[in-house]
Design an enzyme around this catalytic site. Structure first.
Site, PDB file in Angstrom:
ATOM      1  N   LYS A  35     109.447   4.546 -20.354  1.00 32.97           N
ATOM      2  CA  LYS A  35     109.939   5.824 -20.871  1.00 32.97           C
ATOM      3  C   LYS A  35     108.802   6.818 -20.933  1.00 32.97           C
ATOM      4  O   LYS A  35     107.716   6.472 -21.384  1.00 32.97           O
ATOM      5  CB  LYS A  35     110.483   5.582 -22.294  1.00 32.97           C
ATOM      6  CG  LYS A  35     111.101   6.801 -22.921  1.00 32.97           C
ATOM      7  CD  LYS A  35     112.558   6.867 -22.589  1.00 32.97           C
ATOM      8  CE  LYS A  35     113.197   8.163 -22.972  1.00 32.97           C
ATOM      9  NZ  LYS A  35     113.046   9.238 -22.012  1.00 32.97           N
ATOM     10  N   LYS A  63     103.285   4.037 -28.296  1.00 32.76           N
ATOM     11  CA  LYS A  63     104.131   4.886 -29.151  1.00 32.76           C
ATOM     12  C   LYS A  63     105.530   4.296 -29.325  1.00 32.76           C
ATOM     13  O   LYS A  63     106.058   4.242 -30.434  1.00 32.76           O
ATOM     14  CB  LYS A  63     104.229   6.292 -28.543  1.00 32.76           C
ATOM     15  CG  LYS A  63     104.958   7.294 -29.442  1.00 32.76           C
ATOM     16  CD  LYS A  63     105.182   8.625 -28.759  1.00 32.76           C
ATOM     17  CE  LYS A  63     103.898   9.352 -28.502  1.00 32.76           C
ATOM     18  NZ  LYS A  63     104.141  10.726 -27.992  1.00 32.76           N
ATOM     19  N   LYS A  88     104.761   7.896 -17.492  1.00 27.78           N
ATOM     20  CA  LYS A  88     104.519   9.342 -17.519  1.00 27.78           C
ATOM     21  C   LYS A  88     104.491   9.826 -16.085  1.00 27.78           C
ATOM     22  O   LYS A  88     104.134   9.068 -15.179  1.00 27.78           O
ATOM     23  CB  LYS A  88     103.163   9.637 -18.178  1.00 27.78           C
ATOM     24  CG  LYS A  88     103.063  11.035 -18.746  1.00 27.78           C
ATOM     25  CD  LYS A  88     103.832  11.155 -20.035  1.00 27.78           C
ATOM     26  CE  LYS A  88     103.641  12.486 -20.704  1.00 27.78           C
ATOM     27  NZ  LYS A  88     104.291  12.527 -22.002  1.00 27.78           N
ATOM     28  N   THR A 124     111.086  16.289 -32.221  1.00 29.29           N
ATOM     29  CA  THR A 124     109.652  16.019 -32.416  1.00 29.29           C
ATOM     30  C   THR A 124     109.156  16.740 -33.662  1.00 29.29           C
ATOM     31  O   THR A 124     108.451  16.167 -34.492  1.00 29.29           O
ATOM     32  CB  THR A 124     108.827  16.427 -31.169  1.00 29.29           C
ATOM     33  OG1 THR A 124     109.461  15.880 -30.014  1.00 29.29           O
ATOM     34  CG2 THR A 124     107.421  15.894 -31.246  1.00 29.29           C
ATOM     35  N   ASN A 134     107.809  24.381 -28.560  1.00 27.76           N
ATOM     36  CA  ASN A 134     108.949  23.673 -29.147  1.00 27.76           C
ATOM     37  C   ASN A 134     108.549  22.916 -30.415  1.00 27.76           C
ATOM     38  O   ASN A 134     109.159  23.069 -31.473  1.00 27.76           O
ATOM     39  CB  ASN A 134     109.549  22.706 -28.112  1.00 27.76           C
ATOM     40  CG  ASN A 134     110.638  21.836 -28.715  1.00 27.76           C
ATOM     41  OD1 ASN A 134     110.364  20.846 -29.379  1.00 27.76           O
ATOM     42  ND2 ASN A 134     111.878  22.224 -28.536  1.00 27.76           N
ATOM     43  N   SER A 158     115.272  10.577 -28.096  1.00 32.35           N
ATOM     44  CA  SER A 158     115.572  10.279 -26.688  1.00 32.35           C
ATOM     45  C   SER A 158     116.248   8.905 -26.584  1.00 32.35           C
ATOM     46  O   SER A 158     117.182   8.719 -25.803  1.00 32.35           O
ATOM     47  CB  SER A 158     114.287  10.261 -25.858  1.00 32.35           C
ATOM     48  OG  SER A 158     113.993  11.559 -25.394  1.00 32.35           O
TER      49      SER A 158
END
Length: 411
Positions: A66, A90, A102, A185, A216, A344
């Site tokens: 992810k 994470k 990533k 977030t 954001n 997510s």
């Protein structure tokens, strides 16, 4: 110190504390797969342009990989590698069933038209579609990409594999995106800050905050902290910085920032040199922009008592040591900004079940996960007698190592 060196250093320190076998340690550090593709597209003027795209899939011991896809001129394989590794730890700290990945394309999204961005996204998807998937690797938006980018990836991927909403997260709600994902977030930052302050008998409402970055994450964090009674005394973004020791009016600042494309020129406070923002007098400092902004040059001058890392890797290891000697408490990025990947995960779950949640449920579940994550990190701090960063790293690395061994990595 670049992101890869710093991340690897933190990992090795955690591996040492955990007493990991050296072969297992090496195996956990090496990425599962690295992909580099060339994306050639026709520009609007008929000329051809080529861009290089990357996807680093770091680890899948605990579930599908992810991580975000960023569009930025300086998408660098080393940085993508470091961020993929950070995602592995994470997702493990958040205790969601994912690994880490990533990706990115080296381009300047601001210099490309919408049609060019769409063509680039579709070509990139065509090149990697057989290497991503609902149970393999699930991309998300990152710097320079957004829900629209995810919609194009979903559409292009579905041409090859049939309708697959769970292949990306951070999608528009109309295409199966989760309610609450946009603020996730920033909301996670709020919950993590509340948990940390509560440990010291403090409340959001009696603290002064400085936020670097008003994109954001920073703007949502500012908004939610302000609603919870916190006083946001200074904010900066790429356009400039603004401060007001009595507290900025965040609603007005948001409107100003939308109209003027930045906080510069806001009349509800005084202009400030953005480079001095991090050393402003405050209780809680929230870096929510780029990596490496807190370093040995400015660490001695930081006056905050708490630092909440809303950005990825904002603090260099050298700054870490200086701040720790000063008694500054740092809530590390792999816990502090895990709200985005947690929601997510909720989005992915909703897509697989074909059953959507209301926003209240999303936010309540997020709070549960963030508070549990904080408690788990604190437990590791006690076990290994270490700071919060090492508490988070030992927690994440230990969970991935255990999953790896249980699956029979030596076979």
């Amino acid at each position: 110190m670049n992101a890869l060196t710093a991340t690897s250093r933190n990992f090795k320190q955690a591996a040492k504390l955990l007493g990991l076998d050296s072969k297992l340690e090496r195996s956990l550090l090496i990425p599962f797969r690295e992909i580099k593709v060339e994306c050639t597209i026709p520009k609007d003027d008929g000329s051809l342009a080529s861009f290089v795209g990357f996807r680093v899939q770091h680890d899948n011991a605990r579930g599908p990989m992810k991580g975000g896809i960023r569009y930025h001129p300086e998408v660098d394989p080393d940085e993508v590698n470091a961020l993929a590794q950070l995602m592995t730890w994470k997702t493990a700290v958040a205790n969601i069933p994912y690994g880490g990945a990533k990706g990115g394309v080296g381009c300047a999204p601001g210099e490309l038209s919408r049609a060019e961005l769409e063509r680039l996204t579709r070509v990139f998807t065509q090149k990697i579609h057989d290497l991503i998937g609902i149970h393999t690797d699930v991309p998300a938006p990152d710097m320079g990409t957004n829900p629209q980018t995810m919609a194009w990836i979903l559409d292009e991927y579905s041409k090859f594999h049939g309708y697959s909403p769970a292949v990306v997260t951070g999608k528009p709600v109309d295409l199966g995106g989760s309610l609450g994902r946009d603020a996730a977030t920033g909301r996670g930052v709020l919950f993590a800050t509340q948990a940390l302050l509560a440990e010291y008998g403090k409340n959001i409402s009696d603290q002064r905050f400085v936020i670097q970055g008003f994109g954001n994450v920073g703007s949502w964090a500012a908004q939610l902290i302000s609603e919870a009674g916190g006083k946001v005394v200074a904010v900066s973004d790429v356009s400039g910085a603004v401060k007001n020791s009595n507290g900025l009016d965040i609603d007005k600042l948001l409107k100003h920032s939308l109209v003027n494309r930045g906080v510069k020129g806001f009349d509800g406070g005084d202009a400030l040199d953005p480079s001095s923002l991090l050393t402003e007098d405050c209780d809680v400092l929230i870096p929510a922009a780029l990596g490496g902004v807190i370093n040995r040059e400015n660490a001695n001058d930081i006056r905050a008592k708490f630092i909440i890392e809303a950005a990825n890797h904002p603090t260099d290891p050298e700054a870490d040591e200086i701040l720790s000697k000063k008694g500054v408490l740092i809530l590390p990025d792999i816990l502090a900004n895990s709200g985005g990947v947690t929601v997510s995960y909720f989005e992915w779950v909703q897509n697989i079940q074909g059953f959507m949640w209301d926003e209240e449920k999303v936010n309540a579940e997020l709070k549960t996960y963030m508070i549990k994550g904080f408690k788990d990190v604190k437990e590791m701090c006690k076990t290994h007698n270490c700071d919060l960063r090492m508490g988070a790293f030992t927690l994440g690395v230990n969970r991935v190592a255990r999953a790896t061994v249980l699956r029979g990595w030596e076979a």
